[in-house]
Design a protein around this motif. Structure first.
Motif, mmCIF file in Angstrom:
data_model
loop_
_atom_site.group_PDB
_atom_site.id
_atom_site.type_symbol
_atom_site.label_atom_id
_atom_site.label_comp_id
_atom_site.label_asym_id
_atom_site.label_seq_id
_atom_site.Cartn_x
_atom_site.Cartn_y
_atom_site.Cartn_z
ATOM 1 N N SER A 1 4.293 8.591 -5.471
ATOM 2 C CA SER A 1 3.591 7.980 -6.602
ATOM 3 C C SER A 1 2.599 6.939 -6.106
ATOM 4 O O SER A 1 2.832 6.273 -5.085
ATOM 5 C CB SER A 1 4.587 7.309 -7.560
ATOM 6 O OG SER A 1 5.463 8.260 -8.113
ATOM 7 N N GLN A 2 1.523 6.810 -6.841
ATOM 8 C CA GLN A 2 0.503 5.812 -6.515
ATOM 9 C C GLN A 2 0.249 4.950 -7.742
ATOM 10 O O GLN A 2 -0.027 5.452 -8.823
ATOM 11 C CB GLN A 2 -0.790 6.502 -6.074
ATOM 12 C CG GLN A 2 -1.938 5.528 -5.821
ATOM 13 C CD GLN A 2 -3.167 6.226 -5.293
ATOM 14 O OE1 GLN A 2 -3.133 6.833 -4.233
ATOM 15 N NE2 GLN A 2 -4.267 6.149 -6.036
ATOM 16 N N GLY B 1 8.389 10.918 3.855
ATOM 17 C CA GLY B 1 7.280 10.005 3.627
ATOM 18 C C GLY B 1 6.123 10.647 2.893
ATOM 19 O O GLY B 1 6.125 11.838 2.547
ATOM 20 N N LEU B 2 5.074 9.845 2.672
ATOM 21 C CA LEU B 2 3.893 10.324 1.962
ATOM 22 C C LEU B 2 3.190 11.440 2.723
ATOM 23 O O LEU B 2 2.595 12.328 2.112
ATOM 24 C CB LEU B 2 2.918 9.161 1.749
ATOM 25 C CG LEU B 2 3.303 8.130 0.678
ATOM 26 C CD1 LEU B 2 2.438 6.894 0.810
ATOM 27 C CD2 LEU B 2 3.175 8.719 -0.711
ATOM 28 N N ASP B 3 3.277 11.405 4.055
ATOM 29 C CA ASP B 3 2.598 12.436 4.833
ATOM 30 C C ASP B 3 3.295 13.782 4.749
ATOM 31 O O ASP B 3 2.683 14.821 4.974
ATOM 32 C CB ASP B 3 2.472 11.994 6.293
ATOM 33 C CG ASP B 3 3.816 11.607 6.890
ATOM 34 O OD1 ASP B 3 4.795 11.489 6.124
ATOM 35 O OD2 ASP B 3 3.893 11.422 8.121
ATOM 36 N N ILE C 1 0.869 -0.558 0.933
ATOM 37 C CA ILE C 1 0.477 -1.642 0.018
ATOM 38 C C ILE C 1 -0.780 -2.283 0.598
ATOM 39 O O ILE C 1 -0.728 -2.886 1.680
ATOM 40 C CB ILE C 1 1.596 -2.683 -0.135
ATOM 41 C CG1 ILE C 1 2.875 -2.020 -0.646
ATOM 42 C CG2 ILE C 1 1.172 -3.804 -1.067
ATOM 43 C CD1 ILE C 1 4.069 -2.942 -0.668
ATOM 44 N N GLN C 2 -1.907 -2.163 -0.121
ATOM 45 C CA GLN C 2 -3.148 -2.707 0.404
ATOM 46 C C GLN C 2 -4.032 -3.197 -0.738
ATOM 47 O O GLN C 2 -3.944 -2.700 -1.876
ATOM 48 C CB GLN C 2 -3.896 -1.655 1.232
ATOM 49 C CG GLN C 2 -4.192 -0.380 0.466
ATOM 50 C CD GLN C 2 -4.736 0.714 1.353
ATOM 51 O OE1 GLN C 2 -4.581 0.666 2.572
ATOM 52 N NE2 GLN C 2 -5.376 1.701 0.755
ATOM 53 N N GLN D 1 1.451 2.815 -2.820
ATOM 54 C CA GLN D 1 1.864 4.214 -2.709
ATOM 55 C C GLN D 1 3.329 4.256 -2.288
ATOM 56 O O GLN D 1 3.697 3.704 -1.248
ATOM 57 C CB GLN D 1 0.993 4.970 -1.712
ATOM 58 C CG GLN D 1 -0.436 5.168 -2.195
ATOM 59 C CD GLN D 1 -1.274 5.964 -1.208
ATOM 60 O OE1 GLN D 1 -1.012 5.979 -0.009
ATOM 61 N NE2 GLN D 1 -2.306 6.633 -1.716
ATOM 62 N N LEU D 2 4.143 4.918 -3.105
ATOM 63 C CA LEU D 2 5.587 4.968 -2.886
ATOM 64 C C LEU D 2 5.995 6.389 -2.527
ATOM 65 O O LEU D 2 5.844 7.299 -3.348
ATOM 66 C CB LEU D 2 6.335 4.503 -4.140
ATOM 67 C CG LEU D 2 5.942 3.127 -4.684
ATOM 68 C CD1 LEU D 2 6.657 2.867 -5.998
ATOM 69 C CD2 LEU D 2 6.258 2.057 -3.674
#
Length: 544
Positions: A37-38, A30-32, A78-79, A89-90
Protein backbone atom coordinates in the motif's frame (compact mmCIF):
# COMPACT_ATOMS: atom_id res chain seq x y z
CA UNK A 1 23.91 -41.70 25.98
CA UNK A 2 20.65 -40.59 27.57
CA UNK A 3 21.72 -36.96 27.28
CA UNK A 4 22.48 -37.43 23.57
CA UNK A 5 19.05 -38.91 23.00
CA UNK A 6 17.41 -35.98 24.79
CA UNK A 7 19.30 -33.50 22.63
CA UNK A 8 18.40 -35.41 19.48
CA UNK A 9 14.75 -35.30 20.50
CA UNK A 10 15.02 -31.54 21.15
CA UNK A 11 16.60 -30.93 17.74
CA UNK A 12 13.89 -33.00 16.05
CA UNK A 13 11.11 -31.15 17.87
CA UNK A 14 12.61 -27.75 17.00
CA UNK A 15 12.88 -28.71 13.33
CA UNK A 16 9.26 -29.88 13.21
CA UNK A 17 8.07 -26.76 15.07
CA UNK A 18 9.99 -24.57 12.62
CA UNK A 19 8.34 -26.26 9.63
CA UNK A 20 4.90 -25.79 11.20
CA UNK A 21 5.62 -22.11 11.94
CA UNK A 22 6.76 -21.49 8.35
CA UNK A 23 3.62 -23.13 6.95
CA UNK A 24 1.18 -21.52 9.39
CA UNK A 25 2.75 -18.03 9.31
CA UNK A 26 4.13 -17.28 5.84
CA UNK A 27 6.92 -14.74 5.64
CA UNK A 28 6.03 -11.17 4.71
CA UNK A 29 7.53 -10.16 1.37
CA UNK A 30 8.80 -6.68 0.58
CA UNK A 31 7.64 -4.11 -1.94
CA UNK A 32 10.10 -5.41 -4.51
CA UNK A 33 8.63 -8.92 -4.39
CA UNK A 34 4.96 -8.52 -3.51
CA UNK A 35 3.94 -4.86 -3.55
CA UNK A 36 1.76 -3.25 -0.88
CA UNK A 37 0.00 0.00 0.00
CA UNK A 38 1.06 3.56 -0.67
CA UNK A 39 -0.20 6.48 1.42
CA UNK A 40 0.41 10.16 0.83
CA UNK A 41 0.26 12.22 4.02
CA UNK A 42 -0.50 15.93 4.01
CA UNK A 43 1.11 17.76 6.93
CA UNK A 44 -1.29 20.43 8.20
CA UNK A 45 -0.49 23.80 9.72
CA UNK A 46 -1.93 25.11 12.98
CA UNK A 47 -2.10 28.44 14.79
CA UNK A 48 0.98 27.47 16.77
CA UNK A 49 2.80 26.17 13.65
CA UNK A 50 1.78 28.44 10.72
CA UNK A 51 4.60 27.19 8.45
CA UNK A 52 5.84 23.63 7.93
CA UNK A 53 9.59 23.87 8.28
CA UNK A 54 12.01 21.07 7.24
CA UNK A 55 12.55 20.36 10.94
CA UNK A 56 8.81 19.84 11.53
CA UNK A 57 8.57 17.62 8.45
CA UNK A 58 11.47 15.52 9.67
CA UNK A 59 9.86 15.23 13.13
CA UNK A 60 6.62 13.97 11.55
CA UNK A 61 8.62 11.42 9.52
CA UNK A 62 10.29 10.14 12.70
CA UNK A 63 6.94 9.70 14.48
CA UNK A 64 5.42 7.94 11.46
CA UNK A 65 8.37 5.55 11.24
CA UNK A 66 8.25 4.79 14.97
CA UNK A 67 4.56 3.95 14.74
CA UNK A 68 4.56 1.68 11.71
CA UNK A 69 8.05 0.19 12.02
CA UNK A 70 8.82 0.17 15.73
CA UNK A 71 11.28 -2.78 15.66
CA UNK A 72 12.71 -2.15 12.18
CA UNK A 73 11.41 -5.38 10.60
CA UNK A 74 8.69 -3.98 8.29
CA UNK A 75 11.10 -2.07 6.00
CA UNK A 76 8.65 0.61 4.77
CA UNK A 77 9.61 3.45 2.46
CA UNK A 78 9.07 6.81 4.17
CA UNK A 79 10.24 9.92 2.33
CA UNK A 80 9.36 13.59 2.04
CA UNK A 81 7.57 14.80 -1.08
CA UNK A 82 7.83 18.53 -1.59
CA UNK A 83 7.70 20.75 1.47
CA UNK A 84 4.56 19.51 3.20
CA UNK A 85 3.85 15.92 2.14
CA UNK A 86 5.20 12.48 3.14
CA UNK A 87 5.05 9.34 1.00
CA UNK A 88 4.66 6.06 2.91
CA UNK A 89 4.88 2.66 1.20
CA UNK A 90 3.97 -0.36 3.31
CA UNK A 91 4.97 -3.81 1.99
CA UNK A 92 2.40 -6.60 2.14
CA UNK A 93 -0.29 -4.56 3.95
CA UNK A 94 -3.65 -6.11 3.05
CA UNK A 95 -5.82 -3.61 4.97
CA UNK A 96 -4.70 0.00 4.38
CA UNK A 97 -7.36 1.26 6.80
CA UNK A 98 -5.32 -0.18 9.68
CA UNK A 99 -2.38 1.96 8.62
CA UNK A 100 -4.65 5.00 8.28
CA UNK A 101 -6.03 4.59 11.78
CA UNK A 102 -2.55 4.10 13.19
CA UNK A 103 -1.14 7.19 11.50
CA UNK A 104 -3.91 9.75 11.71
CA UNK A 105 -4.18 9.96 15.49
CA UNK A 106 -1.87 12.60 16.93
CA UNK A 107 -1.58 10.59 20.19
CA UNK A 108 -1.13 13.64 22.40
CA UNK A 109 -1.59 12.29 25.92
CA UNK A 110 -2.05 14.52 28.95
CA UNK A 111 -3.25 14.07 32.54
CA UNK A 112 -5.63 16.63 34.03
CA UNK A 113 -7.00 17.32 37.51
CA UNK A 114 -10.75 17.78 38.02
CA UNK A 115 -11.54 21.31 39.14
CA UNK A 116 -12.45 21.70 42.83
CA UNK A 117 -15.66 23.60 41.99
CA UNK A 118 -17.09 20.69 39.96
CA UNK A 119 -18.63 17.42 41.03
CA UNK A 120 -18.60 13.83 39.84
CA UNK A 121 -22.29 14.18 38.93
CA UNK A 122 -21.46 16.87 36.39
CA UNK A 123 -19.01 14.50 34.72
CA UNK A 124 -21.48 11.62 34.66
CA UNK A 125 -24.06 13.85 33.02
CA UNK A 126 -21.77 14.62 30.11
CA UNK A 127 -20.64 11.00 29.78
CA UNK A 128 -24.22 9.77 29.66
CA UNK A 129 -24.97 12.38 27.03
CA UNK A 130 -22.13 11.00 24.91
CA UNK A 131 -23.60 7.52 25.11
CA UNK A 132 -26.97 8.89 24.01
CA UNK A 133 -25.36 10.54 20.98
CA UNK A 134 -23.78 7.23 19.97
CA UNK A 135 -27.14 5.42 20.19
CA UNK A 136 -29.17 8.07 18.36
CA UNK A 137 -29.63 6.63 14.87
CA UNK A 138 -31.51 9.68 13.61
CA UNK A 139 -28.32 11.74 13.51
CA UNK A 140 -26.31 12.08 10.33
CA UNK A 141 -22.53 11.48 10.50
CA UNK A 142 -21.85 15.21 10.36
CA UNK A 143 -24.40 15.94 13.08
CA UNK A 144 -22.96 13.16 15.26
CA UNK A 145 -19.44 14.56 14.90
CA UNK A 146 -20.67 18.06 15.79
CA UNK A 147 -22.54 16.80 18.86
CA UNK A 148 -19.45 14.81 19.96
CA UNK A 149 -17.28 17.93 19.61
CA UNK A 150 -19.66 19.97 21.74
CA UNK A 151 -19.75 17.25 24.38
CA UNK A 152 -15.94 16.96 24.46
CA UNK A 153 -15.58 20.69 24.94
CA UNK A 154 -18.04 20.59 27.84
CA UNK A 155 -16.15 17.71 29.48
CA UNK A 156 -12.84 19.56 29.06
CA UNK A 157 -14.18 22.52 31.06
CA UNK A 158 -14.42 20.28 34.14
CA UNK A 159 -10.63 19.73 34.22
CA UNK A 160 -7.54 21.85 34.51
CA UNK A 161 -4.32 20.99 32.66
CA UNK A 162 -1.08 19.94 34.38
CA UNK A 163 2.53 19.51 33.28
CA UNK A 164 2.16 15.72 33.11
CA UNK A 165 2.00 14.75 29.41
CA UNK A 166 2.91 11.83 27.17
CA UNK A 167 6.32 13.38 26.52
CA UNK A 168 7.38 12.10 29.95
CA UNK A 169 6.59 8.46 29.13
CA UNK A 170 9.36 5.89 28.82
CA UNK A 171 7.19 2.92 27.90
CA UNK A 172 3.61 1.88 27.15
CA UNK A 173 2.49 -1.76 26.97
CA UNK A 174 -0.87 -3.39 26.26
CA UNK A 175 -1.72 -5.89 29.02
CA UNK A 176 -4.88 -7.91 29.72
CA UNK A 177 -7.04 -7.18 32.74
CA UNK A 178 -7.28 -10.17 35.11
CA UNK A 179 -10.42 -12.32 34.87
CA UNK A 180 -11.92 -10.23 32.06
CA UNK A 181 -11.72 -9.97 28.28
CA UNK A 182 -10.77 -6.30 28.49
CA UNK A 183 -7.29 -4.85 28.06
CA UNK A 184 -5.43 -1.90 29.51
CA UNK A 185 -2.40 0.17 28.54
CA UNK A 186 0.26 0.21 31.26
CA UNK A 187 2.31 3.43 31.36
CA UNK A 188 5.79 4.03 32.75
CA UNK A 189 7.04 7.59 33.39
CA UNK A 190 10.54 8.94 33.64
CA UNK A 191 11.79 10.45 36.94
CA UNK A 192 10.14 13.85 36.41
CA UNK A 193 6.91 12.24 35.23
CA UNK A 194 6.87 9.97 38.28
CA UNK A 195 7.15 12.98 40.62
CA UNK A 196 4.41 14.88 38.81
CA UNK A 197 2.11 11.84 38.84
CA UNK A 198 2.64 11.35 42.58
CA UNK A 199 1.87 15.03 43.19
CA UNK A 200 -1.27 14.94 41.02
CA UNK A 201 -2.68 11.82 42.69
CA UNK A 202 -1.92 13.23 46.14
CA UNK A 203 -4.00 16.33 45.37
CA UNK A 204 -7.15 14.39 44.46
CA UNK A 205 -6.79 11.36 46.77
CA UNK A 206 -9.93 10.96 48.94
CA UNK A 207 -11.60 14.11 47.61
CA UNK A 208 -14.13 12.41 45.33
CA UNK A 209 -12.65 14.16 42.31
CA UNK A 210 -11.21 12.16 39.41
CA UNK A 211 -8.00 12.10 37.39
CA UNK A 212 -8.77 12.87 33.76
CA UNK A 213 -6.62 11.07 31.16
CA UNK A 214 -7.06 12.77 27.78
CA UNK A 215 -5.88 11.54 24.39
CA UNK A 216 -6.01 14.09 21.57
CA UNK A 217 -8.42 16.13 23.67
CA UNK A 218 -10.83 13.24 24.31
CA UNK A 219 -11.40 11.88 27.80
CA UNK A 220 -10.43 8.18 27.65
CA UNK A 221 -10.30 7.36 31.36
CA UNK A 222 -11.34 9.03 34.62
CA UNK A 223 -10.15 6.98 37.63
CA UNK A 224 -10.52 8.01 41.25
CA UNK A 225 -7.70 7.84 43.83
CA UNK A 226 -8.41 6.32 47.26
CA UNK A 227 -7.71 8.16 50.50
CA UNK A 228 -4.76 5.92 51.40
CA UNK A 229 -2.63 7.86 48.90
CA UNK A 230 -3.49 11.27 50.41
CA UNK A 231 -0.10 11.55 52.11
CA UNK A 232 2.33 10.47 49.38
CA UNK A 233 0.30 9.97 46.22
CA UNK A 234 0.85 7.01 43.90
CA UNK A 235 4.61 6.61 43.71
CA UNK A 236 6.69 4.41 41.44
CA UNK A 237 6.01 6.28 38.21
CA UNK A 238 3.41 3.83 36.84
CA UNK A 239 -0.18 4.23 35.70
CA UNK A 240 -2.69 2.48 33.46
CA UNK A 241 -5.50 3.34 31.07
CA UNK A 242 -8.48 1.01 30.67
CA UNK A 243 -10.79 -0.38 29.28
CA UNK A 244 -10.02 -1.40 25.65
CA UNK A 245 -10.19 -4.33 23.33
CA UNK A 246 -6.92 -6.12 22.60
CA UNK A 247 -6.59 -4.38 19.22
CA UNK A 248 -7.36 -0.91 20.61
CA UNK A 249 -4.89 -1.35 23.47
CA UNK A 250 -2.13 -2.52 21.11
CA UNK A 251 -2.68 0.44 18.74
CA UNK A 252 -2.70 2.98 21.56
CA UNK A 253 0.47 1.52 23.09
CA UNK A 254 2.25 1.79 19.72
CA UNK A 255 1.09 5.37 19.26
CA UNK A 256 2.23 6.39 22.73
CA UNK A 257 5.62 4.74 22.32
CA UNK A 258 6.06 6.34 18.91
CA UNK A 259 5.36 9.78 20.28
CA UNK A 260 2.85 12.48 19.54
CA UNK A 261 2.67 14.12 16.14
CA UNK A 262 3.94 17.71 16.38
CA UNK A 263 1.30 18.80 13.84
CA UNK A 264 -1.84 17.10 12.50
CA UNK A 265 -1.78 15.11 9.26
CA UNK A 266 -4.37 14.14 6.66
CA UNK A 267 -4.20 11.15 4.32
CA UNK A 268 -4.85 12.51 0.83
CA UNK A 269 -4.13 9.32 -1.13
CA UNK A 270 -4.30 5.62 -0.35
CA UNK A 271 -3.68 3.13 -3.14
CA UNK A 272 -2.19 -0.28 -3.82
CA UNK A 273 1.18 -0.64 -5.60
CA UNK A 274 2.61 -3.66 -7.39
CA UNK A 275 5.98 -5.36 -7.04
CA UNK A 276 8.92 -3.27 -8.22
CA UNK A 277 10.87 -6.28 -9.53
CA UNK A 278 9.78 -8.58 -12.33
CA UNK A 279 9.28 -12.28 -11.75
CA UNK A 280 12.17 -13.12 -14.05
CA UNK A 281 14.64 -11.08 -11.97
CA UNK A 282 13.39 -12.64 -8.76
CA UNK A 283 13.58 -16.16 -10.17
CA UNK A 284 17.14 -15.72 -11.49
CA UNK A 285 18.32 -14.25 -8.19
CA UNK A 286 16.83 -17.11 -6.20
CA UNK A 287 18.38 -19.67 -8.54
CA UNK A 288 21.79 -18.04 -8.06
CA UNK A 289 21.48 -18.02 -4.29
CA UNK A 290 20.24 -21.61 -4.06
CA UNK A 291 22.97 -22.75 -6.45
CA UNK A 292 25.65 -21.18 -4.26
CA UNK A 293 24.15 -22.84 -1.19
CA UNK A 294 24.19 -26.26 -2.86
CA UNK A 295 27.87 -25.79 -3.77
CA UNK A 296 28.67 -25.06 -0.12
CA UNK A 297 26.88 -28.23 0.97
CA UNK A 298 28.71 -30.32 -1.64
CA UNK A 299 32.08 -28.86 -0.65
CA UNK A 300 31.55 -29.75 3.01
CA UNK A 301 30.79 -33.39 2.15
CA UNK A 302 33.69 -33.75 -0.31
CA UNK A 303 36.31 -32.13 1.91
CA UNK A 304 35.24 -33.20 5.40
CA UNK A 305 33.49 -36.51 4.57
CA UNK A 306 31.17 -37.67 7.38
CA UNK A 307 31.55 -34.50 9.53
CA UNK A 308 30.74 -32.44 6.43
CA UNK A 309 27.51 -34.38 5.88
CA UNK A 310 26.56 -33.83 9.51
CA UNK A 311 27.36 -30.12 9.16
CA UNK A 312 24.99 -29.99 6.19
CA UNK A 313 22.20 -31.45 8.35
CA UNK A 314 22.95 -28.83 11.01
CA UNK A 315 22.80 -26.10 8.35
CA UNK A 316 19.37 -27.30 7.25
CA UNK A 317 18.21 -27.12 10.88
CA UNK A 318 19.73 -23.62 11.12
CA UNK A 319 17.89 -22.49 8.00
CA UNK A 320 14.55 -23.85 9.23
CA UNK A 321 14.80 -22.28 12.70
CA UNK A 322 16.00 -18.92 11.39
CA UNK A 323 13.35 -18.68 8.70
CA UNK A 324 10.69 -19.68 11.24
CA UNK A 325 11.82 -16.83 13.50
CA UNK A 326 11.56 -14.42 10.57
CA UNK A 327 8.01 -15.64 9.90
CA UNK A 328 6.92 -15.42 13.54
CA UNK A 329 8.37 -11.92 13.95
CA UNK A 330 6.87 -10.85 10.61
CA UNK A 331 10.23 -9.73 9.26
CA UNK A 332 9.77 -8.29 5.78
CA UNK A 333 11.95 -10.17 3.31
CA UNK A 334 13.16 -8.16 0.34
CA UNK A 335 15.28 -9.69 -2.39
CA UNK A 336 18.52 -8.39 -0.78
CA UNK A 337 17.25 -9.76 2.53
CA UNK A 338 16.73 -13.21 1.04
CA UNK A 339 20.20 -13.06 -0.49
CA UNK A 340 21.61 -12.12 2.91
CA UNK A 341 19.76 -15.01 4.52
CA UNK A 342 21.24 -17.48 2.02
CA UNK A 343 24.67 -15.92 2.56
CA UNK A 344 24.29 -16.33 6.33
CA UNK A 345 23.70 -20.06 5.80
CA UNK A 346 26.97 -20.30 3.92
CA UNK A 347 28.76 -18.29 6.60
CA UNK A 348 27.28 -20.43 9.37
CA UNK A 349 29.68 -23.24 8.40
CA UNK A 350 32.68 -21.30 9.73
CA UNK A 351 32.21 -22.72 13.22
CA UNK A 352 32.03 -26.25 11.81
CA UNK A 353 35.20 -25.64 9.80
CA UNK A 354 37.08 -24.65 12.98
CA UNK A 355 35.80 -27.73 14.82
CA UNK A 356 36.58 -30.20 12.03
CA UNK A 357 40.09 -28.84 11.44
CA UNK A 358 40.82 -29.19 15.17
CA UNK A 359 39.50 -32.74 15.03
CA UNK A 360 41.89 -33.57 12.18
CA UNK A 361 44.80 -32.15 14.14
CA UNK A 362 43.90 -34.40 17.06
CA UNK A 363 43.68 -37.45 14.79
CA UNK A 364 47.10 -36.59 13.35
CA UNK A 365 48.47 -36.41 16.90
CA UNK A 366 47.42 -40.04 17.39
CA UNK A 367 44.29 -39.64 19.54
CA UNK A 368 41.40 -42.03 19.27
CA UNK A 369 38.44 -41.02 17.15
CA UNK A 370 36.15 -40.23 20.08
CA UNK A 371 38.85 -38.24 21.90
CA UNK A 372 39.69 -36.36 18.70
CA UNK A 373 36.07 -35.27 18.21
CA UNK A 374 35.69 -34.18 21.84
CA UNK A 375 38.99 -32.29 21.76
CA UNK A 376 38.03 -30.66 18.45
CA UNK A 377 34.88 -29.17 19.95
CA UNK A 378 36.62 -28.22 23.19
CA UNK A 379 39.58 -26.47 21.53
CA UNK A 380 37.43 -24.61 18.98
CA UNK A 381 34.85 -23.52 21.57
CA UNK A 382 36.65 -20.39 22.76
CA UNK A 383 37.30 -19.14 19.22
CA UNK A 384 33.65 -19.64 18.24
CA UNK A 385 32.36 -17.90 21.37
CA UNK A 386 34.73 -14.93 20.97
CA UNK A 387 33.81 -14.31 17.33
CA UNK A 388 30.07 -14.57 17.92
CA UNK A 389 30.06 -12.47 21.11
CA UNK A 390 31.84 -9.63 19.32
CA UNK A 391 29.22 -9.81 16.56
CA UNK A 392 26.41 -9.68 19.13
CA UNK A 393 28.02 -6.62 20.73
CA UNK A 394 27.92 -4.87 17.36
CA UNK A 395 24.27 -5.92 16.94
CA UNK A 396 23.42 -4.42 20.32
CA UNK A 397 25.09 -1.13 19.39
CA UNK A 398 23.26 -1.00 16.04
CA UNK A 399 19.93 -1.73 17.72
CA UNK A 400 20.43 0.89 20.44
CA UNK A 401 21.72 3.73 18.26
CA UNK A 402 20.12 2.87 14.91
CA UNK A 403 16.66 3.42 13.52
CA UNK A 404 14.50 1.82 10.85
CA UNK A 405 16.41 -0.50 8.53
CA UNK A 406 19.50 -0.45 10.74
CA UNK A 407 17.54 -1.82 13.71
CA UNK A 408 15.97 -4.47 11.49
CA UNK A 409 19.37 -5.55 10.20
CA UNK A 410 20.74 -5.76 13.75
CA UNK A 411 17.78 -7.84 14.89
CA UNK A 412 17.95 -10.38 12.08
CA UNK A 413 21.74 -10.64 12.34
CA UNK A 414 21.56 -11.28 16.07
CA UNK A 415 19.00 -14.04 15.57
CA UNK A 416 21.19 -15.61 12.88
CA UNK A 417 24.28 -15.55 15.10
CA UNK A 418 22.44 -17.07 18.04
CA UNK A 419 20.91 -19.87 15.98
CA UNK A 420 24.24 -20.65 14.25
CA UNK A 421 25.95 -21.01 17.65
CA UNK A 422 23.23 -23.41 18.76
CA UNK A 423 23.43 -25.55 15.64
CA UNK A 424 27.25 -25.66 15.58
CA UNK A 425 27.86 -26.37 19.27
CA UNK A 426 24.80 -28.46 20.04
CA UNK A 427 23.35 -29.90 16.85
CA UNK A 428 26.64 -30.80 15.13
CA UNK A 429 28.17 -32.21 18.31
CA UNK A 430 25.13 -34.32 19.15
CA UNK A 431 24.91 -35.74 15.63
CA UNK A 432 28.65 -36.51 15.54
CA UNK A 433 28.66 -38.31 18.86
CA UNK A 434 25.56 -40.22 17.82
CA UNK A 435 27.31 -41.26 14.62
CA UNK A 436 30.28 -42.54 16.64
CA UNK A 437 27.93 -44.84 18.52
CA UNK A 438 27.27 -46.70 15.24
CA UNK A 439 30.06 -49.30 14.65
CA UNK A 440 30.09 -48.83 10.88
CA UNK A 441 30.82 -45.10 11.22
CA UNK A 442 33.82 -45.37 13.56
CA UNK A 443 36.29 -45.49 10.70
CA UNK A 444 38.80 -42.60 10.93
CA UNK A 445 38.94 -42.56 7.11
CA UNK A 446 35.41 -41.11 7.20
CA UNK A 447 36.77 -38.15 9.14
CA UNK A 448 40.12 -37.65 7.36
CA UNK A 449 40.75 -38.80 3.78
CA UNK A 450 43.53 -41.45 3.37
CA UNK A 451 43.87 -41.69 7.14
CA UNK A 452 45.55 -45.15 7.05
CA UNK A 453 48.11 -44.17 4.40
CA UNK A 454 48.91 -40.89 6.17
CA UNK A 455 49.42 -42.65 9.50
CA UNK A 456 51.64 -45.30 7.86
CA UNK A 457 53.82 -42.60 6.34
CA UNK A 458 53.91 -40.79 9.66
CA UNK A 459 54.94 -43.95 11.55
CA UNK A 460 57.56 -44.77 8.93
CA UNK A 461 58.97 -41.27 9.21
CA UNK A 462 59.08 -41.51 13.00
CA UNK A 463 60.89 -44.88 12.80
CA UNK A 464 63.47 -43.52 10.36
CA UNK A 465 63.96 -40.44 12.48
CA UNK A 466 64.52 -42.57 15.58
CA UNK A 467 67.14 -44.67 13.73
CA UNK A 468 69.06 -41.64 12.52
CA UNK A 469 68.93 -40.09 15.99
CA UNK A 470 70.29 -43.29 17.54
CA UNK A 471 73.18 -43.40 15.07
CA UNK A 472 74.21 -39.77 15.34
CA UNK A 473 73.82 -39.59 19.12
CA UNK A 474 76.25 -42.45 19.78
CA UNK A 475 79.71 -41.38 20.89
CA UNK A 476 83.08 -42.89 20.20
CA UNK A 477 85.93 -42.23 22.56
CA UNK A 478 89.31 -42.75 20.96
CA UNK A 479 92.42 -42.50 22.97
CA UNK A 480 95.70 -42.71 21.15
CA UNK A 481 99.02 -43.34 22.98
CA UNK A 482 102.18 -42.77 21.05
CA UNK A 483 105.63 -43.61 22.23
CA UNK A 484 108.55 -42.22 20.36
CA UNK A 485 111.50 -44.67 20.70
CA UNK A 486 114.20 -42.21 19.60
CA UNK A 487 113.97 -39.70 22.47
CA UNK A 488 111.52 -41.36 25.04
CA UNK A 489 109.04 -38.50 24.62
CA UNK A 490 105.33 -39.35 24.43
CA UNK A 491 102.46 -37.46 22.82
CA UNK A 492 98.79 -38.07 23.48
CA UNK A 493 96.15 -37.21 20.90
CA UNK A 494 92.42 -37.31 21.66
CA UNK A 495 89.85 -37.86 18.91
CA UNK A 496 86.39 -36.12 18.71
CA UNK A 497 83.25 -38.20 19.43
CA UNK A 498 82.47 -39.54 15.97
CA UNK A 499 81.88 -42.97 14.53
CA UNK A 500 84.58 -45.62 15.01
CA UNK A 501 85.76 -45.57 11.40
CA UNK A 502 86.08 -41.78 11.24
CA UNK A 503 87.71 -41.69 14.69
CA UNK A 504 90.36 -44.17 13.55
CA UNK A 505 91.27 -41.94 10.58
CA UNK A 506 91.34 -38.69 12.58
CA UNK A 507 93.38 -40.23 15.43
CA UNK A 508 95.94 -41.55 13.00
CA UNK A 509 96.22 -38.18 11.31
CA UNK A 510 96.44 -36.27 14.59
CA UNK A 511 99.33 -38.36 15.89
CA UNK A 512 101.29 -38.02 12.65
CA UNK A 513 102.15 -41.72 12.71
CA UNK A 514 105.59 -42.63 11.47
CA UNK A 515 105.24 -45.50 9.02
CA UNK A 516 108.43 -47.06 10.30
CA UNK A 517 107.37 -47.00 13.98
CA UNK A 518 105.84 -50.29 15.14
CA UNK A 519 105.12 -49.25 18.72
CA UNK A 520 101.81 -47.37 18.10
CA UNK A 521 98.83 -48.62 20.07
CA UNK A 522 95.31 -47.42 19.16
CA UNK A 523 92.32 -48.08 21.44
CA UNK A 524 88.83 -47.62 19.90
CA UNK A 525 85.65 -47.67 21.91
CA UNK A 526 82.56 -48.00 19.65
CA UNK A 527 79.08 -46.75 20.53
CA UNK A 528 77.60 -50.21 20.06
CA UNK A 529 80.04 -51.64 22.56
CA UNK A 530 79.19 -48.92 25.08
CA UNK A 531 75.45 -49.53 24.74
CA UNK A 532 75.89 -53.27 25.14
CA UNK A 533 77.52 -52.97 28.50
CA UNK A 534 80.41 -50.64 27.93
CA UNK A 535 82.50 -53.42 26.41
CA UNK A 536 85.79 -52.22 24.98
CA UNK A 537 87.32 -53.41 21.73
CA UNK A 538 91.08 -53.02 21.46
CA UNK A 539 92.62 -52.94 18.05
CA UNK A 540 96.33 -52.66 17.31
CA UNK A 541 97.11 -50.93 14.09
CA UNK A 542 100.42 -51.88 12.60
CA UNK A 543 101.79 -50.13 9.53
CA UNK A 544 102.73 -52.23 6.60
Amino acid sequence: MGRQRSLLALIFVLAIAAVVAIVQSPARLGLDLQGGSQLTLQVMTTEAVPVITPEKLEAVQAVVRNRIDEDGTLEPIIQAVGTDQILVQLPGVSDPEDAERLLKRAAQLDFREQRPDTSLENLRTFLNARVAIELDESLTPDERRARFAENDEAVATLFQKTDLTGDLLTNAQATPLPQTDAWQVSLTFDDRGGRLFAELTRNIAGTGRVLGIFLDGDLVSSPTVSVEYAATGITGGRASISTFTAEQAAELAIQLRGGALPVPIEIVENRTVGATLGQDSVRRSLYAGIGGLILVLIFMVVYYRLPGAIADIALVVYALITFALFSLLQVTLTLPGIAGFILSIGMAVDANVLIFERTREELWAGRTLYRAVESGFFRAFSSIIDSNVTTLIVCAALWYFGTGLVKGFALTLAFGVGVSMFTALTCSRTLLLTALSIPGLRDPNLFMPDYDRIMQLKNAGETAGASVSSTTSGTTSGTTSSKMSEDGASNIASAQPVTSEVAMTEATSAAEIDPTDTSIEVEIVGSDAMDAGKETTDDTAKPE
